[in-house]
Each structure stands twice: as C-alpha cells, then as structure tokens.
Scaffold this motif. Structure first.
Motif, PDB file in Angstrom:
ATOM      1  N   GLY A 282       0.814  -1.218   0.000  1.00 63.03           N
ATOM      2  CA  GLY A 282       0.000   0.000   0.000  1.00 63.03           C
ATOM      3  C   GLY A 282       0.848   1.269   0.000  1.00 63.03           C
ATOM      4  N   THR A 283       0.247   2.350   0.476  1.00 61.66           N
ATOM      5  CA  THR A 283       0.928   3.635   0.555  1.00 61.66           C
ATOM      6  C   THR A 283       0.963   4.121   2.006  1.00 61.66           C
ATOM      7  OG1 THR A 283      -1.176   4.740   0.062  1.00 61.66           O
ATOM      8  CG2 THR A 283       0.286   4.340  -1.785  1.00 61.66           C
ATOM      9  N   SER A 284       1.689   5.201   2.223  1.00 65.73           N
ATOM     10  CA  SER A 284       1.913   5.705   3.582  1.00 65.73           C
ATOM     11  C   SER A 284       0.599   6.083   4.264  1.00 65.73           C
ATOM     12  CB  SER A 284       2.834   6.932   3.516  1.00 65.73           C
ATOM     13  OG  SER A 284       3.047   7.467   4.791  1.00 65.73           O
ATOM     14  N   ARG A 285       0.488   5.737   5.552  1.00 68.25           N
ATOM     15  CA  ARG A 285      -0.702   6.051   6.338  1.00 68.25           C
ATOM     16  C   ARG A 285      -0.294   6.728   7.639  1.00 68.25           C
ATOM     17  NH1 ARG A 285      -5.626   3.316   5.351  1.00 68.25           N
ATOM     18  NH2 ARG A 285      -5.553   2.103   3.438  1.00 68.25           N
ATOM     19  N   SER A 286      -1.191   7.533   8.179  1.00 65.68           N
ATOM     20  CA  SER A 286      -0.924   8.218   9.442  1.00 65.68           C
ATOM     21  C   SER A 286      -0.805   7.212  10.568  1.00 65.68           C
ATOM     22  CB  SER A 286      -2.045   9.216   9.759  1.00 65.68           C
ATOM     23  OG  SER A 286      -3.253   8.536  10.015  1.00 65.68           O
ATOM     24  N   GLY A 287       0.057   7.526  11.532  1.00 68.58           N
ATOM     25  CA  GLY A 287       0.125   6.759  12.764  1.00 68.58           C
ATOM     26  C   GLY A 287       1.044   5.563  12.776  1.00 68.58           C
ATOM     27  N   THR A 288       1.586   5.147  11.619  1.00 66.86           N
ATOM     28  CA  THR A 288       2.422   3.948  11.619  1.00 66.86           C
ATOM     29  C   THR A 288       3.698   4.157  12.432  1.00 66.86           C
ATOM     30  OG1 THR A 288       3.346   4.616   9.478  1.00 66.86           O
ATOM     31  CG2 THR A 288       1.535   3.026   9.451  1.00 66.86           C
ATOM     32  N   GLY A 289       4.269   5.367  12.378  1.00 70.22           N
ATOM     33  CA  GLY A 289       5.455   5.657  13.187  1.00 70.22           C
ATOM     34  C   GLY A 289       5.156   5.622  14.672  1.00 70.22           C
ATOM     35  N   ASP A 290       3.959   6.071  15.050  1.00 68.91           N
ATOM     36  CA  ASP A 290       3.555   6.044  16.463  1.00 68.91           C
ATOM     37  C   ASP A 290       3.363   4.608  16.945  1.00 68.91           C
ATOM     38  OD1 ASP A 290       3.345   8.937  16.758  1.00 68.91           O
ATOM     39  OD2 ASP A 290       1.584   8.785  15.474  1.00 68.91           O
ATOM     40  N   ILE A 291       2.795   3.755  16.096  1.00 69.57           N
ATOM     41  CA  ILE A 291       2.638   2.342  16.432  1.00 69.57           C
ATOM     42  C   ILE A 291       4.010   1.701  16.623  1.00 69.57           C
ATOM     43  CG2 ILE A 291       1.891   0.099  15.531  1.00 69.57           C
ATOM     44  CD1 ILE A 291      -0.399   1.576  14.095  1.00 69.57           C
ATOM     45  N   PHE A 292       4.899   1.971  15.684  1.00 67.30           N
ATOM     46  CA  PHE A 292       6.247   1.412  15.724  1.00 67.30           C
ATOM     47  C   PHE A 292       6.960   1.820  17.020  1.00 67.30           C
ATOM     48  CE2 PHE A 292      10.760   1.335  14.505  1.00 67.30           C
ATOM     49  CZ  PHE A 292      10.857   0.127  13.828  1.00 67.30           C
TER      50      PHE A 292
END
Length: 283
Positions: free
Chosen positions: A218-228
C-alpha cells in the motif's frame, strides 16, 4: 502500634507518552495507549495538544496544551511517579521541546528507558511547521535517548546530511554512528526504500548492524510511526531484544496495513490495528 505505611503508585510498570492526542485518525497517544496497555504496561499520557482529528484532514479542532504541560507535570511529581519508560513523539514548538527536556531531566531514573521519535519530516523535507531553531533543539533532545527512531528524512536533518533517493547501507550506517555519538545506544532508521521493499536499519552500539526488509504494501498512512515507537518502547521495558522488537513491530504494521486495504479504510484514517492487538500481548 501504628504502622508507618506510605501508598505507592509505582507497583506496576509504566511508560509516559509525550505526544498530541487526536480523537480520530489513529495516531499519536490514541494508538500508543491501547498498544502499550495490551503489552501489560500502564500507559501514562502527557498531551502536548488536543485535536479532533489530525492535521491530514481538511479541517480540525486544535487546542495547544503547551501552557498546561508544566502544571500537569508538577502534579505527577507530587505523586512521586517513576517511569520504566518514556516515549516522546511530535513536538510543535521550541518551547515544547524545552519542556520535554525538563521532563526527561526530572523523571528519568537509573533504569528508565527513553525512546525519542524525532518527528520532524518525511519524503526528504522537514514539515512546514518545523523551523531551523526547532531542528537545533531536537538535536539537543536526542542526547537523552536510549532508543532513537528517525525515518530516513529525519536522520538526514539530525546529521546535516543531504537527502537523496538512493543510498548505500554504509552511508546510512554512518548516519546511525553519528547519531549514536550524540547519546542513543540503539537506533533504528526507518522507511528506507529498496525497490519493492522497505527497510529498517538497526544499529546497536558495539554490535553488527542489521537491515530488516519487508515487502512494501500500500501507501503511507498516518500513525504507523507512532505504532512502531509504542511497540519498541513497551518491548524494551519488557526486556525483548532490540532486533526482535523491530522485526515484530514491522510485521504488525504490515498486517494492519493489509487489513486497512481489505476494509477500504481511507489513508487519513490510519491503520485498523485493533483486530491484531492480541498478537502483541506477552506470552
């Protein structure tokens, strides 16, 4: 005989999360809270701002929390709260960065693990709200980190390295070594493009550098860095090896993105990670 007993609020592992709160859009505190909780650690949010929905939407309600942060922290001090981990995310001004620096000085104990996610930019450019002064202050903040999680753009900003599209592993390793000299023992530089893959470079001082790749989905989504960052912080407090944690966080995000695509979730709405939360619970 009267017992000399004092109530303690420190009988359970705790992580303080310093970030903004968005009511909709799955990012920042809103994702860190359930993730850290399911990993059997109490999550204690310190909000820097309140949003109805994050800034990727066309309109949103916003309440700056800067003036409230110091009295908020003072109440925590009265309770003698002691944190096993501290995780910081997006900071919106020089004043907020300075407040967080004070928070780290005040609440970091001998065994506290500090993770700093220097949310400064992406796709080769700083965010529009990020000034040169803020970039300089973030470099000062980095020295408090045990774990640092910049994306490729942020690593370039922090090391004054010109951004480009193609990188050799040796070049990214050199940036990680430069960042480690500022203070952090463990660094993961995320979002490194490698054809049909996206890679993370894992650096631990004194150990061999590892590059972990996953197929791009897919493409970049909000919040993935926060999850990581939330998974890495909780794993660190739980004693999970750094490399294993990075691998697990990447796999969790990939599964969540696939679920979001299957459900036709708009990009602004982040990733529907909720159905995968049980995977993060310690065995």
């Amino acid at each position: 005989m009267k017992l000399n007993w004092k109530e303690s609020h420190n009988n359970q592992k705790k992580i303080a999360v310093v970030n903004d709160f968005s009511g909709f859009g799955r990012c920042s505190i809103a994702v860190a809270l359930p993730i850290i909780s399911v990993m059997k650690i109490q999550c204690c949010p310190l909000p820097t701002a309140i949003f109805s929905d994050h800034t990727g939407f066309d309109s949103y309600f916003f309440d700056d929390y800067t003036s409230k942060m110091a009295p908020y922290m003072a109440e925590w001090k009265k309770l003698d709260l002691q944190f096993d981990g501290i995780c910081t995310g997006f900071l919106g001004s020089v004043e907020q960065i300075e407040l967080v620096e004070g928070f780290l000085r005040e609440f970091t104990g001998e065994k506290t693990i500090v993770l700093i996610d220097p949310v400064m930019g992406d796709y080769g450019k700083p965010y529009e709200t990020y000034t040169m002064e803020m970039c300089r202050e973030m470099r000062h903040l980095v020295r408090y980190a045990d774990i640092l999680t910049p994306n490729l753009t942020e690593a370039c900003i922090l090391t004054d390295t010109p951004y480009k599209e193609k990188w050799r592993v040796a070049e990214i390793t050199a940036m990680a070594e430069f960042l480690s000299a500022m203070g952090p023992e463990k660094i993961v530089i995320t979002g490194i493009p490698q054809g049909g893959f996206v890679a993370n470079l894992c650096f631990e001082r004194g150990k061999e550098v590892r590059v972990r790749r996953t197929h791009r989905v897919g493409t970049s989504r909000s919040g993935t860095g926060d999850i990581f960052a939330a998974i890495l912080a909780a794993d660190a407090v739980n004693g999970v090896p750094f490399g294993d944690s990075v691998k697990r966080a990447s796999a969790f995000i990939k599964r969540s993105i696939i679920s979001s695509i299957e459900r036709d979730i708009p990009l602004t709405d982040g990733v529907c990670f909720e159905e995968h939360l049980a995977r993060l619970a310690p065995k």
